[in-house]
Write an enzyme that holds these catalytic residues in place. Sequence first.
Site, PDB file in Angstrom:
ATOM      1  CE  LYS A 189     150.908   9.856  67.553  1.00  0.00           C
ATOM      2  NZ  LYS A 189     150.820  11.365  68.132  1.00  0.00           N
ATOM      3  N   GLY A 242     160.098   6.202  70.941  1.00  0.00           N
ATOM      4  CA  GLY A 242     159.594   6.931  71.976  1.00  0.00           C
ATOM      5  C   GLY A 242     159.905   6.083  73.503  1.00  0.00           C
ATOM      6  CB  SER A 243     158.577   5.977  76.539  1.00  0.00           C
ATOM      7  OG  SER A 243     157.131   5.595  76.308  1.00  0.00           O
ATOM      8  CB  THR A 244     160.525   1.110  77.645  1.00  0.00           C
ATOM      9  OG1 THR A 244     161.914   1.460  77.030  1.00  0.00           O
ATOM     10  CG2 THR A 244     160.307  -0.207  77.738  1.00  0.00           C
ATOM     11  N   GLY A 247     156.083   1.857  73.818  1.00  0.00           N
ATOM     12  CA  GLY A 247     156.509   0.691  72.971  1.00  0.00           C
ATOM     13  C   GLY A 247     155.851  -0.447  73.196  1.00  0.00           C
ATOM     14  CB  CYS A 300     166.511   7.919  72.888  1.00  0.00           C
ATOM     15  SG  CYS A 300     167.498   8.072  71.381  1.00  0.00           S
ATOM     16  CD  GLU A 399     164.444   7.276  78.490  1.00  0.00           C
ATOM     17  OE1 GLU A 399     165.234   7.602  77.696  1.00  0.00           O
ATOM     18  OE2 GLU A 399     163.370   6.866  78.460  1.00  0.00           O
TER      19      GLU A 399
END
Length: 495
Positions: A189, A242-244, A247, A300, A399
Amino acid sequence: MSVQLDWHQRSNQLSIEGRAYIDGAYVDAIDSETFACINPATGKALAQIASCKAADVDRAVASCRGAFERGDWSRMPPLERKRIMLQFSALLLAHREELALLESLNVGKPITNAFNGDIVSAATTIQWYAEAIDKVYGEVAPSGHAMTTMVIREALGVVAAVVPWNYPLSMACWKLGPALASGNSVVLKPAEQSPLTAIRIAQLATDAGIPKGVLNVVPGFGETAGRALGMHMDVDAIGFTGSTEVGKLFMQYSGLSNIKRIGLELGGKSPHIVLADCSDLDAAAQSVAAGIFANAGQVCNAGSRLIVDRAIKDVFLGKVAEHAARLRPGDPLDPDTRLGAIISEKQLDRIMSYVESGTRQGASLIAGGRRAREESGGFFMEPTVFADVSPDMRIAQEEIFGPVLSAITVSGADEAIAVANASQYGLAAGIWTDNVKTAMNASRMLRAGVVWVNCFDRGSMSAPFGGFKQSGFGRDKSLHAFDKYTDWKSIWLAH
């Protein structure tokens, strides 16, 4: 093949596929819904993309499960699987021009970077894991004369690879390489902002000989297709970059469904330390600039926190600001462009809100801080440098994912390490020093999955990549990546 092509002319001849790829064929979403794929360099739509949802995910997962259980790929002899993956790698390179153009148009990446970097990296990753297929062994455990105990790796089954928009094809291949090499079937994806290369390589995988159903691609949004994969009872593992924030959602999905294996490579706020004993400040300044402005800061492990010794602060920041001033955003399809677009207007607005926050909280803006190329209709930003940043400011803690450097002043190595570690993230870190003892001590003390000494953002397929703390767990790259997509089985044989 030269990168000096008329890329605009080539783009006018490009055919863009926007459908999902399931069971060896391109298909519309079941409900026929689509969404626009936007070129961030112009703000204009490139194509309509299938908006896959839970029903489409069900279809893709069922296809993967069927292929896995049939053994079309999972039980294929290792040498044959290796041969096919090497052919897949070769096809990526054979279609290098097309894939680079798709990547550049889709995410605003400079075409030179896409052509010489991303596509080559993706092909190299597939090649590396193909070569590893017949070189990774199991074990024989000591169990006595009348018993043989074999310990073997087995593929998990159906893997979902959910990948980001900053390096779409490279990150996809970081997941596909070890997952496919170990015999899994994969549902890929791509991020909704960057589906084009993922959709295209699905057909190339089939052309290479990967059996239908082994690799399916479902474009769509995180809250629909992504959540459906995370909650699916027949997905055995998720590999996510990807982003925390997202996640954490995948960890929740795992617990609420079938406790599927999760591998996470998440956000970062990487410290880039320059100590007073660094004798080559020019090299360090160039590295600091590249470490935050490459890919428009949408990386990242970007070195977004410069931690510089007070004794060299003014001279060093002057050098970094000079690099920022020379780096101007340009047309991504111009081979001379080195700084491309921000992925979307929403992301650019987010970055600009951090510039406003930094100014409001008392940091000194010494370079950039403005939008650029607004006449293009695209989303561009000047390289930006803040000085006089305190460690508790938002621009030092959160971030940003853009070309914004926050410079924090310290006195000595101990304070530098303490400031570096005062973050929820732990993906990467860098330090410049001429003292070997200081370098080795800092390398051990810095809480990060990767530490660079007198360099930054170096990498190889032979070395693992991943983070500590809220930057995730599990490793991409190297043989260690197999741990995310395989499990150990013990077989006891009495004789």
